[in-house]
Write a protein that holds these residues in place. Structure first.
Motif, mmCIF file in Angstrom:
data_model
loop_
_atom_site.group_PDB
_atom_site.id
_atom_site.type_symbol
_atom_site.label_atom_id
_atom_site.label_comp_id
_atom_site.label_asym_id
_atom_site.label_seq_id
_atom_site.Cartn_x
_atom_site.Cartn_y
_atom_site.Cartn_z
ATOM 1 N N GLY A 60 4.011 1.099 -2.701
ATOM 2 C CA GLY A 60 5.283 0.561 -2.271
ATOM 3 C C GLY A 60 5.531 -0.808 -2.922
ATOM 4 N N THR A 88 5.685 5.634 -4.918
ATOM 5 C CA THR A 88 4.707 6.837 -4.708
ATOM 6 C C THR A 88 5.795 7.896 -5.713
ATOM 7 N N GLU A 139 -4.546 1.223 -8.355
ATOM 8 C CA GLU A 139 -3.148 2.249 -7.865
ATOM 9 C C GLU A 139 -1.875 1.311 -8.550
ATOM 10 N N LEU A 164 -2.185 -3.565 -1.761
ATOM 11 C CA LEU A 164 -2.137 -2.210 -2.737
ATOM 12 C C LEU A 164 -3.666 -2.672 -3.393
ATOM 13 N N SER A 175 9.588 3.428 -2.335
ATOM 14 C CA SER A 175 8.348 4.115 -2.553
ATOM 15 C C SER A 175 8.118 4.322 -3.880
ATOM 16 N N SER A 216 7.215 16.205 -1.519
ATOM 17 C CA SER A 216 7.739 15.069 -1.943
ATOM 18 C C SER A 216 8.519 14.935 -3.071
ATOM 19 N N SER A 275 0.821 -1.178 0.018
ATOM 20 C CA SER A 275 0.131 0.142 0.235
ATOM 21 C C SER A 275 0.845 1.180 -0.015
ATOM 22 N N SER A 276 2.143 1.126 0.466
ATOM 23 C CA SER A 276 2.965 2.486 0.304
ATOM 24 C C SER A 276 4.297 2.140 0.572
ATOM 25 N N SER A 295 -0.064 6.286 -4.111
ATOM 26 C CA SER A 295 0.591 5.958 -3.075
ATOM 27 C C SER A 295 1.058 4.452 -3.297
#
Ligand SMILES: *Cc1c(COP(=O)(O)O)cnc(C)c1O
Length: 381
Positions: A217, A205, A244, A240, A203, A322, A82-83, A215
């Motif tokens: 990972g 992201t 995404e 995730l 990341s 970022s 998820s990240s 976002s």
């Protein structure tokens, strides 16, 4: 479907299996679960013959992302999460447990520092932070229960390129695992797995996604370690979303083009800013690889610049805490990423109120430079 009511038809009509279309792009499997025709088919999932049951356990889009990054890093296997943070946690927990110890670089992304320093204590995992610029400091920190050496391939915000070979040799000597966050370099510039690093984390992201709209990972490594990391992602619920994953895979298609342009732009900006008398220091690594040195340039403005005026005068360059998007953006380490670091630690790392981190985008390089120089000029007291 015949002989069913409108109510039933509305529920089932759109659910026909459309997997046989030969779409050029991967479809988005926006589904929480998968269905089975009979109990034999269900059984085949548990025997490892059919890949999907429930999206938290696995999904074609998230698997596509894990495999894509593994391929780019030259690793056997990969899992998406998820990240960046959850990928780091899953990777750490794949090699360290209650009672174990980790030696980590003291110059890490703020979120990682907090995860290792504060959260891992609750899992009974102890972490010692030392400068990875000095091999002896790492050696001195290794204990009997040390399991892992953790660092970033290019550190933030001062962009020191780590000596990965030294780290791998040290890990071999003490029989430790190594884990490297390759977010800033991307596999376009560096492939730490091919140098012997056990786990490489991203990341996504940032550069892998590349468009500041996800976002995500990813962690890659050997089949065995990734199996363990995948189990953590499943148990922690750190999966995730398919959409995404799909967006990130789309971003990766242009990773080489973006990085080629962004690396060149960054080299140009670093060289040009080095000649400005109103900049105290330019931080940009040398010879990270023959492909380039990354796309982040950090500067320290001289004391005759008003920092607030500089940030307010950047025109189309936005202030963004970022990096890694196609647009050039600036961030303020002492006000964001390193805000919660104790001031002595900030001073030790060289962070002060005049340090600006620039994430160089794909725009015309002369226009990026002009925008930066014009903001510096406006900010002069
Ligand atoms: C952003 C970042 C992370 C954290 O990733 P998220 O996707 O925000 O969870 C970790 N490491 C580095 C180097 C980063 O830049």
């Amino acid at each position: 479907m015949k002989d069913v009511s409108f109510d039933t038809l509305a529920v089932h009509q759109s659910h026909k299996n459309k997997n046989n279309f030969t779409s050029k792009a991967t479809p988005i499997f926006q589904t929480s679960s998968f269905s089975f025709k009979n109990l034999d088919e269900l059984e085949s999932y548990f025997e490892g013959e059919s890949p999907y049951l429930y999206t938290r356990y696995g999904n074609p889009n998230t698997d596509e992302l894990g495999s894509a990054v593994a391929a780019l890093e030259g690793a056997d296997s990969g899992v998406a999460s998820s990240s960046g943070m959850s990928a780091i946690l899953a990777g750490v927990l794949a090699v360290a447990k209650n009672g174990d110890h980790i030696v980590a670089c003291d110059d890490l992304y703020g979120g990682t520092y907090h995860l290792l320093d504060a959260e891992l204590k609750n899992f009974g995992i102890d972490v010692t932070f030392v400068s990875f610029a000095n091999e002896q400091e790492i050696r001195d920190a290794i204990r009997e229960n040390t399991k892992l050496l953790y660092t970033e391939s290019i550190t933030n915000p001062f962009l020191r390129a780590e000596n990965i070979k030294m780290l791998v040799n040290l890990a071999k000597e003490f029989n430790l695992a190594t884990m490297v966050d390759n977010t800033f370099a991307t596999p376009y510039v560096l492939q730490p797995y091919l140098d012997g690093v056990d786990l490489v984390v991203h990341s996504a992201t940032k550069y892998l996604g590349g468009h500041s709209d996800v976002s995500a990972g990813v962690i890659v490594g050997s089949e065995q370690l990734i199996q363990s990391a995948r189990q953590k992602v499943i148990s922690l619920g750190a999966n995730l979303s398919p959409f995404e994953a799909w967006l990130t895979c789309r971003g990766i298609k242009t990773l080489a083009l973006r990085m080629e342009r962004q690396n060149k732009n960054a080299q140009f900006i670093a060289d040009q800013l080095n000649q400005s008398t109103h900049i105290e220091k330019v931080y940009y690594p040398k010879k990270v690889s023959e492909k380039g040195n990354g796309a982040v340039v950090t500067i320290e403005l001289s004391s005759n610049c008003n920092v607030h005026t500089f940030f307010a005068s950047l025109g189309w360059i936005k202030i963004v805490p970022s990096l890694g998007g196609v647009e050039t953006s600036v961030s303020y380490p002492s006000g964001t990423s390193h805000r919660n670091l104790p001031s002595e630690a900030q001073v030790k790392l060289g962070i002060n109120a005049r340090v600006v981190r620039i994430s160089i985008g794909i725009e015309n390089q002369t226009e990026i430079l002009d925008q930066l120089l014009s903001a510096i000029k406006t900010s002069l007291r």
